[in-house]
Structure formats: C-alpha cells, structure tokens
Design an enzyme around this catalytic site. Structure first.
Site, PDB file in Angstrom:
ATOM      1  N   GLY A 218       3.510 -10.684  -2.100  1.00  0.00           N
ATOM      2  CA  GLY A 218       3.122 -10.835  -0.684  1.00  0.00           C
ATOM      3  C   GLY A 218       2.392 -12.129  -0.393  1.00  0.00           C
ATOM      4  CB  ALA A 219       1.772 -15.121  -2.354  1.00  0.00           C
ATOM      5  CB  SER A 220       5.600 -15.299   2.143  1.00  0.00           C
ATOM      6  OG  SER A 220       5.421 -14.085   2.833  1.00  0.00           O
ATOM      7  NE  ARG A 221       5.195 -12.557   6.462  1.00  0.00           N
ATOM      8  CZ  ARG A 221       5.115 -11.323   6.924  1.00  0.00           C
ATOM      9  NH1 ARG A 221       4.111 -10.968   7.689  1.00  0.00           N
ATOM     10  NH2 ARG A 221       6.047 -10.431   6.648  1.00  0.00           N
TER      11      ARG A 221
ATOM     12  CB  SER B 196      -5.332   0.287   3.838  1.00  0.00           C
ATOM     13  OG  SER B 196      -5.733   0.485   5.181  1.00  0.00           O
TER      14      SER B 196
ATOM     15  CE1 TYR C  18      -0.325  -0.096   5.267  1.00  0.00           C
ATOM     16  CE2 TYR C  18      -2.417   0.607   6.200  1.00  0.00           C
ATOM     17  CZ  TYR C  18      -1.658  -0.343   5.535  1.00  0.00           C
ATOM     18  OH  TYR C  18      -2.230  -1.526   5.160  1.00  0.00           O
TER      19      TYR C  18
ATOM     20  CB  ALA D 176       2.079   4.374   1.232  1.00  0.00           C
TER      21      ALA D 176
HETATM   22  N1  LIG Z   1      -4.129  -7.015   7.655  1.00  0.00           N
HETATM   23  C1  LIG Z   1      -4.948  -6.001   7.543  1.00  0.00           C
HETATM   24  O1  LIG Z   1      -5.773  -5.768   8.437  1.00  0.00           O
HETATM   25  C2  LIG Z   1      -4.917  -5.094   6.346  1.00  0.00           C
HETATM   26  C3  LIG Z   1      -5.845  -4.056   6.275  1.00  0.00           C
HETATM   27  C4  LIG Z   1      -5.835  -3.204   5.175  1.00  0.00           C
HETATM   28  C5  LIG Z   1      -4.922  -3.415   4.153  1.00  0.00           C
HETATM   29  N2  LIG Z   1      -4.025  -4.423   4.249  1.00  0.00           N
HETATM   30  C6  LIG Z   1      -3.088  -4.583   3.138  1.00  0.00           C
HETATM   31  O2  LIG Z   1      -3.228  -5.902   2.626  1.00  0.00           O
HETATM   32  C7  LIG Z   1      -1.979  -6.358   2.104  1.00  0.00           C
HETATM   33  C8  LIG Z   1      -1.620  -7.697   2.754  1.00  0.00           C
HETATM   34  O3  LIG Z   1      -1.583  -7.510   4.156  1.00  0.00           O
HETATM   35  P1  LIG Z   1      -1.314  -8.724   5.168  1.00  0.00           P
HETATM   36  O4  LIG Z   1      -2.016  -8.386   6.428  1.00  0.00           O
HETATM   37  O5  LIG Z   1      -1.561 -10.006   4.483  1.00  0.00           O
HETATM   38  O6  LIG Z   1       0.267  -8.500   5.426  1.00  0.00           O
HETATM   39  P2  LIG Z   1       1.329  -9.460   6.123  1.00  0.00           P
HETATM   40  O7  LIG Z   1       0.688 -10.656   6.725  1.00  0.00           O
HETATM   41  O8  LIG Z   1       2.148  -8.556   6.989  1.00  0.00           O
HETATM   42  O9  LIG Z   1       2.214  -9.938   4.848  1.00  0.00           O
HETATM   43  C9  LIG Z   1       2.932  -8.983   4.124  1.00  0.00           C
HETATM   44  C10 LIG Z   1       3.452  -9.620   2.856  1.00  0.00           C
HETATM   45  O10 LIG Z   1       4.195  -8.624   2.117  1.00  0.00           O
HETATM   46  C11 LIG Z   1       5.489  -9.140   1.816  1.00  0.00           C
HETATM   47  N3  LIG Z   1       6.519  -8.089   1.769  1.00  0.00           N
HETATM   48  C12 LIG Z   1       6.727  -7.090   2.658  1.00  0.00           C
HETATM   49  N4  LIG Z   1       7.815  -6.379   2.301  1.00  0.00           N
HETATM   50  C13 LIG Z   1       8.303  -6.947   1.162  1.00  0.00           C
HETATM   51  C14 LIG Z   1       9.412  -6.686   0.318  1.00  0.00           C
HETATM   52  N5  LIG Z   1      10.267  -5.685   0.568  1.00  0.00           N
HETATM   53  N6  LIG Z   1       9.594  -7.461  -0.770  1.00  0.00           N
HETATM   54  C15 LIG Z   1       8.766  -8.505  -1.035  1.00  0.00           C
HETATM   55  N7  LIG Z   1       7.695  -8.818  -0.259  1.00  0.00           N
HETATM   56  C16 LIG Z   1       7.478  -8.039   0.827  1.00  0.00           C
HETATM   57  C17 LIG Z   1       5.787 -10.102   2.970  1.00  0.00           C
HETATM   58  O11 LIG Z   1       6.829 -10.975   2.610  1.00  0.00           O
HETATM   59  P3  LIG Z   1       7.823 -11.602   3.743  1.00  0.00           P
HETATM   60  O12 LIG Z   1       7.125 -12.822   4.276  1.00  0.00           O
HETATM   61  O13 LIG Z   1       9.089 -11.874   2.991  1.00  0.00           O
HETATM   62  O14 LIG Z   1       8.007 -10.541   4.801  1.00  0.00           O
HETATM   63  C18 LIG Z   1       4.421 -10.770   3.127  1.00  0.00           C
HETATM   64  O15 LIG Z   1       4.248 -11.776   2.152  1.00  0.00           O
HETATM   65  C19 LIG Z   1      -0.969  -5.239   2.388  1.00  0.00           C
HETATM   66  O16 LIG Z   1      -0.835  -4.423   1.254  1.00  0.00           O
HETATM   67  C20 LIG Z   1      -1.628  -4.471   3.522  1.00  0.00           C
HETATM   68  O17 LIG Z   1      -1.177  -3.136   3.574  1.00  0.00           O
HETATM   69  C21 LIG Z   1      -3.997  -5.284   5.318  1.00  0.00           C
END
Ligand SMILES: NC(=O)c1ccc[n+]([C@@H]2O[C@H](COP(=O)([O-])OP(=O)(O)OC[C@H]3O[C@@H](n4cnc5c(N)ncnc54)[C@H](OP(=O)(O)O)[C@@H]3O)[C@@H](O)[C@H]2O)c1
Length: 219
Positions: free
Chosen positions: A8-11, A112, A125, A128
């Site tokens: 998930g390091a693309s963004r 989370s 969610y 999971a």
């Molecule tokens: N943001 C929050 O407030 C929050 C809060 C609690 C927990 N989290 C957790 O923190 C983590 C990161 O969240 P984030 O907000 O940074 O998420 P995000 O900005 O939506 O980024 C999600 C990342 O997961 C990758 N991904 C999704 N489906 C994939 C697949 N099938 N195969 C490979 N890569 C995949 C995406 O790749 P692509 O670019 O290819 O789509 C992207 O790099 C997640 O586990 C999320 O549940 C986030």
C-alpha cells in the site's frame, strides 16, 4: 542493512512509511498492484518468492468500502476480508521462513479504530480489522521466540484519500472537532510510530494493537 516489504505504498500512509524508511537507510520493496495484487493469494506467494532477506514487513494496504448489513453482498465481504485480512496473513506466512532463518524480524499490521469500535456501514471493515487484531496476537505467540516481533497499529482518522472518499468535508470537520486532539492525523505521524515498531529499538513490544487515534477511544 534492513530490508522492508511495505504494501500500500503508492499513496496515503504507506507512501509516508516508505519515504521515512528510505530516508533512514532501509531498503524498501513496495510493489505496485500490478506486481502484487492482494486480491490474489497466488500473486502474493509469487511476489514474496522473488525477494531476498527481507526482515521487516509492513502490512499497510487496505480498502474500506462502506455497506450496511442490507447492502452487503457475499462478494463485497469476501473482497474486504481478502485484501484487509487474508493478504496480511498470507504475507506473514510466506515471509516468516526467511525471518526465522535470520532470527530477526519486525512485522507491523494495519488494524483501525474500527477493530474495537464501529459505525453504521462499517460492518465489513470492522469484521476484517478485528481479524487483524486476532492475527497479530496469534502470530506474536508463535513468532516472538524467533525474535520476530508482531504488532498492529490502529489509526483513527488520518488525512488520506480513504478518509476523504468516505466522509464529506463537513463530516471530516465534525469528526475532527469531536476528537480530544481536534484534528486529523497526518500520514507522517503514523509512519513515525510504525518506524519505531519496525526498528531494533523495539525489543520487547509484541502482540499489541496500538491505537493512534488522537484520543478518539478516550471519550
Ligand atoms: N485513512 C485512515 O483514516 C485510516 C484509519 C484507520 C486505518 N487505516 C488503514 O491504514 C491503511 C492505509 O490507509 P490509507 O488511508 O493510506 O489508504 P489509501 O490512501 O486508500 O491507500 C490504500 C493503499 O492500499 C493499496 N491497495 C488497495 N487494494 C490493493 C490491492 N488489491 N492490491 C495491492 N494494493 C492495494 C492501494 O494501492 P492502489 O494505489 O493500487 O489502489 C494504496 O496503496 C489501510 O490498511 C487502512 O485500512 C486508515
């Protein structure tokens, strides 16, 4: 020199972790979805087989599609559990043999706040992410004797696309005001703590799911 696999390091948070790790001299493997699609266990096993001596795994990738019990379908639920939980489990399975041989490893999973709390339309969610908490406890029980420490972080609201996709700007403002800290987290703030858990400085914390939530769980 430490070598890390970060999903998930693309963004978002994963990108902040990759940047911080590289700044601090860690070699980072951060496969794109084309190189390792977390919806496919074969793809995960194949990608891991191409790696060499990885000693840090950060299971950051995740998806959060909203659905009520009524809106939920078996297909949506399976994809949520696959990407958020089974992929993390598979990566641990395939990457730990090399960590065991090195008698060293650090694993950081992503849960989370919704692993212990929930909200309408977060059922898939929460299912999971509470599983990630169980995975973390169980993996730590098996792996800590090999100096492979396994922990999870449970972020609250972080300023990424995932949050802006699932909440309107007004909802985000209301969420921020309800937090004791009165603002969302920035990805870099999560990355700093992940770095600590993934480093040699963490020598005794294992099996924990640690909330990074600006006080969300206190009120
Ligand atoms: N943001 C929050 O407030 C929050 C809060 C609690 C927990 N989290 C957790 O923190 C983590 C990161 O969240 P984030 O907000 O940074 O998420 P995000 O900005 O939506 O980024 C999600 C990342 O997961 C990758 N991904 C999704 N489906 C994939 C697949 N099938 N195969 C490979 N890569 C995949 C995406 O790749 P692509 O670019 O290819 O789509 C992207 O790099 C997640 O586990 C999320 O549940 C986030």
């Amino acid at each position: 020199m430490h070598k890390a696999l970060i999903t998930g390091a693309s963004r978002g948070i994963g990108k902040a972790i990759k940047n911080l790790f590289e700044e601090r001299g860690i070699i980072v493997y951060s496969p794109s979805r084309q190189e390792m699609d977390l919806r496919s266990n074969e793809s995960i096993e194949h990608y891991v087989s191409t790696l060499d001596n990885v000693d840090i795994l950060v299971n950051c990738a995740g998806i959060n599609e909203l659905a009520s019990i009524e809106e939920m379908t078996e297909e949506k639920l399976q994809e949520m559990i696959q990407v958020n939980l089974i992929a993390q489990t598979g990566l641990i399975k395939y990457i730990t043999p090399v960590m065991k041989r090195q008698n060293y490893g650090r694993i950081v999973n992503f849960a989370s706040i919704w692993c212990d709390f929930s909200k309408e339309r977060r059922i898939m969610y929460s299912i999971a992410k509470s599983g990630v908490k169980g995975l973390t406890t169980a993996a730590a029980v098996e792996l800590s004797k090999y100096n492979i420490l396994v922990n999870a972080v449970a972020p609250g609201f972080v300023n990424t696309e995932m949050t802006s996709k699932n909440n309107t700007p007004e909802q985000i403002q209301t969420l921020a005001e309800a937090l004791p800290i009165k603002r969302l987290a920035e990805p870099k703030e999560i990355a700093e703590f992940v770095y600590f858990l993934a480093s040699e400085k963490n020598s005794f914390i294992t099996g924990q799911t640690i909330f990074i939530d600006g006080g969300f769980s206190c009120v």
